[in-house]
Enzyme design. Structure first.
Site, short mmCIF file in Angstrom:
data_model
loop_
_atom_site.label_atom_id
_atom_site.label_comp_id
_atom_site.label_asym_id
_atom_site.label_seq_id
_atom_site.Cartn_x
_atom_site.Cartn_y
_atom_site.Cartn_z
N HIS A 137 11.80 28.09 41.74
CA HIS A 137 11.99 29.16 43.03
C HIS A 137 11.26 30.53 42.43
O HIS A 137 11.65 31.15 41.54
CB HIS A 137 13.19 29.19 43.40
CG HIS A 137 13.32 29.60 44.83
ND1 HIS A 137 13.81 30.79 45.10
CD2 HIS A 137 13.10 29.19 46.24
CE1 HIS A 137 13.81 31.36 46.20
NE2 HIS A 137 13.35 30.37 47.08
N SER A 338 15.42 12.28 46.28
CA SER A 338 15.00 13.56 47.01
C SER A 338 14.72 13.29 48.32
O SER A 338 14.17 12.05 48.62
CB SER A 338 13.67 13.76 46.29
OG SER A 338 13.37 15.06 47.22
C1 LIG Z 1 15.07 25.47 44.19
C2 LIG Z 1 15.66 26.43 44.83
N1 LIG Z 1 16.51 27.42 44.12
C3 LIG Z 1 16.89 28.58 44.73
C4 LIG Z 1 16.54 28.73 46.18
C5 LIG Z 1 16.87 29.98 46.71
O1 LIG Z 1 18.34 29.66 47.48
P1 LIG Z 1 18.72 30.71 48.56
O2 LIG Z 1 17.71 30.87 49.72
O3 LIG Z 1 19.84 30.18 48.93
O4 LIG Z 1 19.00 31.94 47.93
C6 LIG Z 1 15.95 28.03 46.99
C7 LIG Z 1 15.44 28.30 48.21
O5 LIG Z 1 14.71 27.42 49.04
C8 LIG Z 1 15.50 26.59 46.32
O6 LIG Z 1 14.64 25.67 46.84
#
Ligand SMILES: Cc1ncc(COP(=O)(O)O)c(C=O)c1O
Length: 390
Positions: A137, A338
């Protein structure tokens, strides 16, 4: 002897909050209509919408605040710590933490949970290097900058998993530096799960004994506990911390999540704070106290069977979507366990209508529990038309 004080005496001198002026009321009503119109085409982001928490409205009258460690005392008692602790226990059980070995709290979302995990890793190994794949992310690159940590981006495979050979070769070059590995348990674009057994084996083969593994399980952390044959994802697979979003699979009207970490690493960063009379183990000071109520309420209302049913339904809908794409001659696919269905990137109008997140030449829909087959039919038809396959 304490003086008596009743609620009427307290409120006597207060000016009641005025009602919203008519123009402001009308603006809110129009905004509600706009949001209601967006909901039926909400298929591109992993936020469940099958909930109604309006029964929690009475709590909107109180300055609830979960400042501090939910497992310790605080002078600020208008909090929902008791519900937060239940939410943490629910995740400790599902993320396979050994009794008493982990600690956790309710965060503002997946990003904060990842920041927390990597912060603990960096505190444990100040000279450590963070390794994360290119499919991680986007917030993680920022977290690494915030922490001032050194980092190396690892190549990703086309299916969304990290390139294990690249990780191995990179680790091999720096065996003297403790690695802080960021593993994806469900990547943002592909829903891919990095292999924790392969990562652990690699560390063993290279005789790297000082290491930290954080798992980003934003979405799949609530899916894998409910499938029959999950990829390894929890503390039993060697992770040191994990972040799961609450507003994703469970669903919530505000962003939230949970961070869990091995207790011994949390103890290293805990500080006692006199001002609020509590232990400062969290990233933020003041924290949302309504989100633990929302998560607790959803867990109680669905129960284990209901949560499992939602996962099964979402996976079935994902398979249905793949079939529908296939009928139009469009190649769509998903990872094992998934609900992220990946397909070729359509035109901007479709992306806009269905709020679909694109990345380079691919896009995805995510069949969260609120996504119906009728929504899928309609979205697939739009994508097909856009790709000239109608
Ligand atoms: C794999 C992954 N990690 C982290 C995040 C970030 O999460 P948040 O938007 O709850 O901060 C996302 C958001 O889509 C995600 O897909």
């Amino acid at each position: 002897m304490s003086a008596t004080l009743n609620q009427t005496t307290v409120n006597d001198d207060l000016e009641p909050m005025p009602p919203l002026p008519p123009a402001a009321s009308a603006r809110l009503a129009a905004f509600l209509t706009k949001i209601e119109r967006l909901t039926p085409t909400f298929i591109g982001y992993p936020c469940s919408q099958d909930y109604d928490h309006t029964n929690l409205a009475p709590f909107m009258r109180y300055s609830l605040n979960n400042v501090g460690d939910p497992f310790a005392d605080s002078i600020y008692r208008e909090n929902t710590f008791e519900f937060e602790r239940d939410v943490v226990r629910f995740f400790q059980m599902h993320l396979r933490a050994e009794e008493g070995s982990t600690w956790g709290y309710v965060t503002a979302g997946g990003t904060e949970g990842n920041l927390y995990g990597l912060y603990l890793g960096r505190e444990l190994f100040p000279d450590g290097v963070v390794y994360y794949s290119e499919h991680t992310h986007y917030s993680v690159a920022k977290i690494v900058r915030v922490l001032g940590a050194r980092s190396i981006m690892i190549r990703g495979q086309d299916n969304g998993e990290m390139d294990y050979d690249d990780l191995y070769e990179t680790l091999k070059l720096r065996r003297d530096v403790p690695p802080i590995i960021m593993a994806n348990i469900g990547t943002t674009m592909h829903g891919a799960v990095d292999s924790l057994p392969r990562i652990s084996q690699m560390l063993k083969d290279l005789a790297i004994t000082r290491h930290y593994i954080h798992a980003d399980a934003a979405l799949s952390g609530m899916i894998l506990p409910y499938v029959e044959d999950p990829q390894p994802f929890g503390f039993d697979a060697g992770i040191d911390s994990i972040a799961v979003s609450g507003h994703k699979f469970i669903g919530a009207p505000m962003p939230c999540g949970v961070a869990l970490a091995r207790r011994r690493n949390v103890d290293r960063v805990a500080r006692s704070v006199e001002y609020v009379g509590c232990m400062d183990t969290t990233i933020a000071g003041s924290r949302n106290a309504i989100s633990p109520l929302v998560m607790w309420s959803a867990i109680e209302r669905w129960g284990e069977d209901g949560l499992r049913r939602r996962v099964q339904r979402s996976i079935e809908t994902a398979d249905y979507a793949i079939q529908q794409f296939a009928q139009h001659g469009i190649e769509a696919w998903r990872h094992r366990n998934s609900v992220t269905v990946v397909f070729p990137r359509p035109g901007g109008e479709v992306i806009d209508r269905w709020q679909i997140a694109p990345s380079r030449d691919i896009a995805h829909i995510i069949t969260m529990p609120h996504v119906t087959r009728a929504m899928v039919d309609c979205a697939v038809a739009d994508v097909a038309q856009s790709l000239g396959k109608a």
